[in-house]
Design an enzyme around this catalytic site. Sequence first.
Site, short mmCIF file in Angstrom:
data_model
loop_
_atom_site.label_atom_id
_atom_site.label_comp_id
_atom_site.label_asym_id
_atom_site.label_seq_id
_atom_site.Cartn_x
_atom_site.Cartn_y
_atom_site.Cartn_z
N PRO A 80 -53.54 54.60 19.03
CA PRO A 80 -54.86 55.14 19.39
C PRO A 80 -55.92 54.04 19.31
CG PRO A 80 -54.20 55.86 17.20
CD PRO A 80 -53.01 55.17 17.79
N GLY A 103 -28.38 37.78 -0.84
CA GLY A 103 -28.84 39.04 -0.26
C GLY A 103 -29.96 39.71 -1.02
N TYR A 139 -38.62 36.11 7.76
CA TYR A 139 -39.16 37.40 8.23
C TYR A 139 -38.76 37.67 9.68
CZ TYR A 139 -41.86 37.54 3.93
OH TYR A 139 -42.21 37.59 2.60
C1 LIG Z 1 -37.31 33.57 1.35
C2 LIG Z 1 -36.49 34.16 0.18
C3 LIG Z 1 -37.24 35.35 -0.40
C4 LIG Z 1 -35.13 34.62 0.73
O1 LIG Z 1 -34.39 35.22 -0.33
P1 LIG Z 1 -32.79 35.11 -0.44
O2 LIG Z 1 -32.34 36.06 -1.49
O3 LIG Z 1 -32.39 33.70 -0.62
O4 LIG Z 1 -32.33 35.58 1.02
P2 LIG Z 1 -31.10 36.54 1.34
O5 LIG Z 1 -29.87 36.01 0.69
O6 LIG Z 1 -31.47 37.95 1.04
O7 LIG Z 1 -31.00 36.38 2.92
C5 LIG Z 1 -30.88 37.52 3.75
C6 LIG Z 1 -30.73 37.08 5.17
O8 LIG Z 1 -31.85 36.27 5.55
C7 LIG Z 1 -31.41 35.02 6.04
N1 LIG Z 1 -32.34 33.99 5.60
C8 LIG Z 1 -32.62 33.60 4.33
N2 LIG Z 1 -33.57 32.64 4.33
C9 LIG Z 1 -33.87 32.41 5.63
C10 LIG Z 1 -34.75 31.53 6.29
N3 LIG Z 1 -35.55 30.70 5.63
N4 LIG Z 1 -34.79 31.56 7.65
C11 LIG Z 1 -34.02 32.41 8.37
N5 LIG Z 1 -33.16 33.28 7.79
C12 LIG Z 1 -33.09 33.28 6.45
C13 LIG Z 1 -30.03 34.82 5.41
O9 LIG Z 1 -29.26 33.94 6.21
C14 LIG Z 1 -29.48 36.22 5.42
O10 LIG Z 1 -29.04 36.55 6.73
P3 LIG Z 1 -27.84 37.63 7.00
O11 LIG Z 1 -28.24 38.90 6.27
O12 LIG Z 1 -27.85 37.79 8.48
O13 LIG Z 1 -26.62 37.01 6.42
C15 LIG Z 1 -36.20 33.09 -0.92
O14 LIG Z 1 -35.60 31.97 -0.33
C16 LIG Z 1 -37.44 32.64 -1.69
O15 LIG Z 1 -37.77 33.22 -2.72
N6 LIG Z 1 -38.10 31.54 -1.22
C17 LIG Z 1 -39.26 30.98 -1.91
C18 LIG Z 1 -40.45 31.87 -1.78
C19 LIG Z 1 -40.74 32.27 -0.34
O16 LIG Z 1 -40.64 31.49 0.60
N7 LIG Z 1 -41.16 33.54 -0.18
C20 LIG Z 1 -41.46 34.11 1.13
C21 LIG Z 1 -42.74 34.83 1.05
S1 LIG Z 1 -44.14 33.83 1.49
#
Ligand SMILES: CC(C)(COP(=O)(O)OP(=O)(O)OC[C@H]1O[C@@H](n2cnc3c(N)ncnc32)[C@H](O)[C@@H]1OP(=O)(O)O)[C@@H](O)C(=O)NCCC(=O)NCCS
Length: 167
Positions: A80, A103, A139
């Site tokens: 909307p 994960g 994301y």
């Molecule tokens: C980003 C973050 C939260 C990811 O957490 P994680 O537990 O390592 O990620 P997961 O193991 O849950 O990954 C889940 C999926 O995302 C993917 N993934 C993880 N990091 C990724 C990245 N940087 N780019 C693309 N894909 C990514 C994984 O390959 C996985 O894919 P699948 O489910 O298809 O196998 C973590 O790396 C982190 O805490 N980073 C530092 C803080 C940060 O950057 N926070 C983001 C908010 S600003």
Amino acid sequence: MAARFDIEKLSAKHDRSHFDCGSEPLNRYFTQQVTQDVRRRVAACFVAITSAGAVAGYYTLASASVPLVDLPPGTARTLPRYPSVPTVRMGRLAVDRQFKGQGLGAALLADALTRALSSDIAAFALIVDAKDGAAAAFYRHHGFIAFGDKPRALFLPLATAKPLLRA
Ligand SMILES: CC(C)(COP(=O)(O)OP(=O)(O)OC[C@H]1O[C@@H](n2cnc3c(N)ncnc32)[C@H](O)[C@@H]1OP(=O)(O)O)[C@@H](O)C(=O)NCCC(=O)NCCS
């Protein structure tokens, strides 16, 4: 994700002092500031806890709104013509270094989406401001879409998230 984490609301029983996600601003926020934000009701914080009681990850949620003109035209057309639409902001998301790549980040994101979807207060989308390119890629991997020309500001319409959560 292995069922070895419980996700619960942050409380005084959680020890935040050892948390290390590799990002100093996210560590500092969690160890020094988050409880003030929770107390002032400007953020809610949820933590993933191991069976030993350690904090393995956290995220924050707060209400937000987005001007309709900031949304891609294809999305705005479906809404909307109010000046802005209600959203939920995931202000921070972080996983402790010890638990990355298992994960947990995806599980915390799914938990945030579930909370946003199950609230009685309507929100159109979950929005995030990714801190860097790697976070934005995380994301996008989960279906988030960039706001126009700001590649680190992303949103996921909650209607789109529903089927993802059932998968
Ligand atoms: C980003 C973050 C939260 C990811 O957490 P994680 O537990 O390592 O990620 P997961 O193991 O849950 O990954 C889940 C999926 O995302 C993917 N993934 C993880 N990091 C990724 C990245 N940087 N780019 C693309 N894909 C990514 C994984 O390959 C996985 O894919 P699948 O489910 O298809 O196998 C973590 O790396 C982190 O805490 N980073 C530092 C803080 C940060 O950057 N926070 C983001 C908010 S600003």
